[in-house]
Design a protein around this motif. Structure first.
Motif, PDB file in Angstrom:
ATOM      1  N   PRO A  80       4.689  -1.226 -10.886  1.00 35.17           N
ATOM      2  CA  PRO A  80       3.261  -1.407 -10.620  1.00 35.17           C
ATOM      3  C   PRO A  80       2.565  -2.071 -11.802  1.00 35.17           C
ATOM      4  CG  PRO A  80       3.955   0.818 -10.051  1.00 35.17           C
ATOM      5  CD  PRO A  80       5.093   0.181 -10.769  1.00 35.17           C
ATOM      6  N   ARG A 126      -3.539  -3.848  -9.120  1.00 37.98           N
ATOM      7  CA  ARG A 126      -3.277  -2.542  -8.504  1.00 37.98           C
ATOM      8  C   ARG A 126      -4.022  -2.408  -7.177  1.00 37.98           C
ATOM      9  NH1 ARG A 126      -0.950   1.715 -11.023  1.00 37.98           N
ATOM     10  NH2 ARG A 126      -0.080   1.303 -13.093  1.00 37.98           N
ATOM     11  N   GLY A 180       8.592   3.546  -3.735  1.00 37.30           N
ATOM     12  CA  GLY A 180       7.971   3.355  -5.028  1.00 37.30           C
ATOM     13  C   GLY A 180       8.663   4.188  -6.082  1.00 37.30           C
ATOM     14  N   GLY A 181       8.352   3.881  -7.349  1.00 38.95           N
ATOM     15  CA  GLY A 181       8.911   4.669  -8.438  1.00 38.95           C
ATOM     16  C   GLY A 181      10.026   3.945  -9.169  1.00 38.95           C
ATOM     17  N   GLY A 188       7.888   6.947 -11.216  1.00 39.18           N
ATOM     18  CA  GLY A 188       6.518   6.989 -11.702  1.00 39.18           C
ATOM     19  C   GLY A 188       5.866   8.313 -11.357  1.00 39.18           C
ATOM     20  N   GLU A 207       0.359   9.619  -8.046  1.00 41.78           N
ATOM     21  CA  GLU A 207      -0.150   8.252  -7.980  1.00 41.78           C
ATOM     22  C   GLU A 207       0.558   7.454  -6.899  1.00 41.78           C
ATOM     23  OE1 GLU A 207      -0.589   4.312 -10.885  1.00 41.78           O
ATOM     24  OE2 GLU A 207      -0.129   6.276 -11.757  1.00 41.78           O
ATOM     25  N   LEU A 208       1.877   7.687  -6.765  1.00 46.46           N
ATOM     26  CA  LEU A 208       2.635   6.969  -5.734  1.00 46.46           C
ATOM     27  C   LEU A 208       2.220   7.415  -4.339  1.00 46.46           C
ATOM     28  CD1 LEU A 208       6.155   6.989  -7.432  1.00 46.46           C
ATOM     29  CD2 LEU A 208       4.692   5.003  -7.069  1.00 46.46           C
ATOM     30  N   LYS A 209       1.996   8.708  -4.181  1.00 45.59           N
ATOM     31  CA  LYS A 209       1.537   9.206  -2.874  1.00 45.59           C
ATOM     32  C   LYS A 209       0.181   8.611  -2.532  1.00 45.59           C
ATOM     33  CE  LYS A 209       4.023  13.627  -2.971  1.00 45.59           C
ATOM     34  NZ  LYS A 209       3.884  15.107  -3.014  1.00 45.59           N
ATOM     35  N   LEU A 224      -0.880   5.809  -3.433  1.00 47.02           N
ATOM     36  CA  LEU A 224      -0.671   4.405  -3.083  1.00 47.02           C
ATOM     37  C   LEU A 224      -0.251   4.255  -1.630  1.00 47.02           C
ATOM     38  CD1 LEU A 224      -0.655   1.554  -4.388  1.00 47.02           C
ATOM     39  CD2 LEU A 224       1.744   1.927  -4.949  1.00 47.02           C
ATOM     40  N   VAL A 241       3.054   5.170  -0.388  1.00 47.24           N
ATOM     41  CA  VAL A 241       4.469   4.866  -0.161  1.00 47.24           C
ATOM     42  C   VAL A 241       5.104   5.917   0.730  1.00 47.24           C
ATOM     43  CG1 VAL A 241       4.627   3.711  -2.385  1.00 47.24           C
ATOM     44  CG2 VAL A 241       5.222   6.127  -2.217  1.00 47.24           C
ATOM     45  N   VAL A 291      10.005   7.998  -2.657  1.00 46.62           N
ATOM     46  CA  VAL A 291       9.805   7.959  -4.100  1.00 46.62           C
ATOM     47  C   VAL A 291      11.161   8.113  -4.787  1.00 46.62           C
ATOM     48  CG1 VAL A 291       8.714   9.055  -6.089  1.00 46.62           C
ATOM     49  CG2 VAL A 291       7.501   8.943  -3.900  1.00 46.62           C
TER      50      VAL A 291
END
Length: 609
Positions: free
Chosen positions: A565, A572, A591-592, A594, A598-600, A602, A604, A607
């Motif tokens: 990211p 972002r 994602g990840g 990370g 924050e990923l949740k 986003l 995704v 993870v």
């Protein structure tokens, strides 16, 4: 089996240039064997010695032999043959010298017993040999000489003064030193002066002839004309130090010149040039046009830098050595302007540019090969910025590059010794349940991205990829594998995957292969074929560019693995807007690693821990 055309041509010139009691058929058979020996590079000097031993020693025998062989053999092979010829001729000269010396001694010591026979033998050798013979008194004056020597020095008849004054004084001086030092033989290569002022190179063997009382009586000189061999050696030396295409010095000559310059302790600047886009000329207009471009580049470099040393050290690589520390920016501009003027080849105006690496060198003790390596490394660093670039040597950058290249070079050994391993990390749904594991490569401190980049650089992509694929399939659990750009577009990728699935009895539906989005569209065929096999195909390093989104839209992509990211706010926000777009198209987003929260946020689906 009929003899080769080369052996037949060789036999023809030998028969024309010298007499030997050997039939053409037998001679051709021998030469056929020698041609094979020359091609194998086995004991090449022995071939030259064979020519002398079989009496192929006419005035033109060696030269015409080399003319016949030159189109098919390198200067090194021709030089070795000539060296063997010269050495055997010299040995023959020494043997003749001993023969003459013994005949003379016999003539003096046995004068009372069989003067007639001894004089007859001596006269025969003296008159018939092709070697020049001169007899000096103890003061160095010529007492007698044969016609072969007179002809060698350019006289049609025996003159009163055979040698030029300077040569006569030099010979007399050597004779005096031999007497005073009790040395009976002196051998040396000598420059003698012909009657017309030209120089003749000769092997001269001076001997003291003693009487029955053991006291010196005369000096005898055996003189062989080796001018042709000397010129040949100089020509071969020139060929070995010259680039045959451009006429510039080659790497060997330039390295010696660079070493001499560095030894002086004065400042010098070395420029290492690579001609950009020569491949385009070769492939578009032909190799003859490419060679013409290289010749023109060499000419223009010499014109633009008349006081510099210019050499060609590789296919499209040149080096320039300049005294002092000039402004390299101005120098790069000068070279670029000189080469940018088109040269017309086959109706096309062709112009080239160069990328250049500069190194300033000063002070003794610097290894020339180190300076060349630094300049070449700087050139490669400059070329990472594109065509027509230049850079100055940076010590820190060079250290980093050397360490990286050294590690890349060691990769094949590490691969064979099992130092490269496969690690696994869980990939979970955002709900927390395990979806599958992700395989990644590890080599000491080098992580997956570095390892695959090293493999791509060395051409180990396929072997490393197969190792990772086999290891992952052998585990028997669903697994995600990220492929490098080279692996993603490997035409044998589908075959490797099918073979490993079969060998490990691993279901295709449990394999998740992520192809590098940067390999598209070249790898789209692999993506389609793998999907047809039942493999889940993904794209990784996905940053949301138009090309990546187009691939997702037209290909059966199961999911995407997001690139790292970005830190910038606008980027972002763009990523946050792209994720729902991908999910709405039925694509799973990974994602990840990370921050899970924050990923949740986003949006995704999965993870990487």
């Amino acid at each position: 089996m009929p003899p080769s055309p080369l052996a037949q041509r060789w036999a023809a010139v030998l028969i024309e240039s010298a007499y030997s009691p050997m039939s053409r058929r037998k001679l051709t058979q021998h030469l056929e064997e020698h041609v094979a020996r020359l091609r194998a590079g086995h004991d090449v000097p022995a071939v030259g010695a064979w020519l002398v031993r079989k009496r192929f020693t006419g005035p033109d025998s060696l030269r015409r032999t080399l003319e016949v062989l030159a189109p098919e053999f390198s200067p090194d092979v021709l030089g070795a043959l000539a060296s063997g010829y010269v050495r055997a001729t010299r040995d023959q000269l020494f043997a003749e010298q001993e023969k003459v010396k013994n005949s003379l001694l016999k003539a003096v010591e046995d004068a009372q017993r069989d003067l007639h026979d001894s004089e007859a033998r001596f006269a025969q050798v003296f008159a018939s040999t092709a070697v020049g013979i001169a007899i000096f008194d103890l003061h160095g004056s010529v007492v007698e000489a044969n016609e072969a020597l007179a002809a060698m020095l350019g006289h049609e008849e025996m003159p009163k003064e055979l040698f030029a004054e300077s040569d006569a004084l030099a010979l007399a001086a050597v004779c005096d030193r031999m007497i005073s030092s009790s040395v009976d033989t002196d051998r040396r290569e000598w420059q003698l002066t012909r009657n017309n002022g030209d120089t003749v190179w000769a092997n001269v063997v001076l001997s003291v002839l003693r009487g029955s009382d053991g006291l010196p009586k005369f000096h005898v000189a055996l003189i062989e004309d080796v001018t042709e061999q000397r010129m040949l050696q100089e020509w071969l030396r020139h060929q070995s130090l010259t680039d045959l295409l451009t006429g510039l010095p080659n790497r060997a000559w330039f390295t010696d010149k660079l070493e001499s310059a560095l030894t002086s302790g004065e400042p010098y600047t070395l420029a290492y040039l690579d001609v950009d886009s020569l491949t385009i000329v070769n492939d578009g207009l032909g190799y003859a046009a490419g060679d013409a471009v290289l010749v023109e580049v060499a000419r223009r470099l010499r014109v633009a830098l008349p006081h510099a040393v210019v050499a060609r050290v590789g296919g499209d690589e040149f080096v320039v050595l300049i005294h002092g520390s000039p402004d390299v920016a101005a120098l790069a501009t000068l070279i670029d302007e000189e080469l940018s003027e088109p040269v017309y080849l086959e109706g096309a105006g062709v112009a080239v540019s160069t990328s250049i690496g500069f190194v300033h060198a000063e002070g003794p003790g610097i290894d020339p090969t180190t300076v060349l390596r630094r300049a070449h490394s700087t050139l490669r660093r400059a070329e990472t910025g594109g065509k027509r670039q230049w850079a100055i040597y940076d010590h820190e950058a060079d250290l980093a590059d050397r360490a990286r290249f050294a590690r890349i070079a060691a990769m094949p050994g590490a691969f064979e010794n099992g130092e490269i391993s496969v690690e696994y990390a869980p990939v979970s749904w955002v709900s927390g349940s395990l979806a599958f594991v992700e395989a990644s490569l590890r080599w000491g401190v080098s992580r997956h991205e570095e390892v695959v980049a090293y493999a791509d650089a060395l051409g180990l992509t396929s072997r490393v990829g197969q190792m990772m694929l086999h290891d992952a399939c052998s585990r028997g659990e669903p697994v995600l594998i990220r492929l490098s750009r080279d692996q993603s577009r490997d035409p044998d990728l589908a075959a490797h995957v099918r073979a490993n699935l079969r060998a490990c009895a691993f279901p295709a539906s449990s394999l998740f292969l992520a192809l590098d989005v940067r390999s598209m569209p070249d790898a789209e065929e692999n993506l389609d074929v793998l999907h047809d096999m039942g493999v889940h195909v993904l794209l990784h390093e996905f940053g949301g560019g138009f090309a990546g989104l187009s691939t997702v839209d037209r290909s059966p992509v199961w999911g995407v693995r997001l690139a790292q990211p970005p830190s910038e706010r606008l980027a972002r926000q763009g990523m946050a807007l792209m994720v729902p777009l991908l999910r709405s198209a039925g694509v799973h987003v990974i994602g990840g690693p990370g921050d899970p929260d924050e990923l949740k946020a986003l949006g995704v689906d999965l993870v990487v821990s």
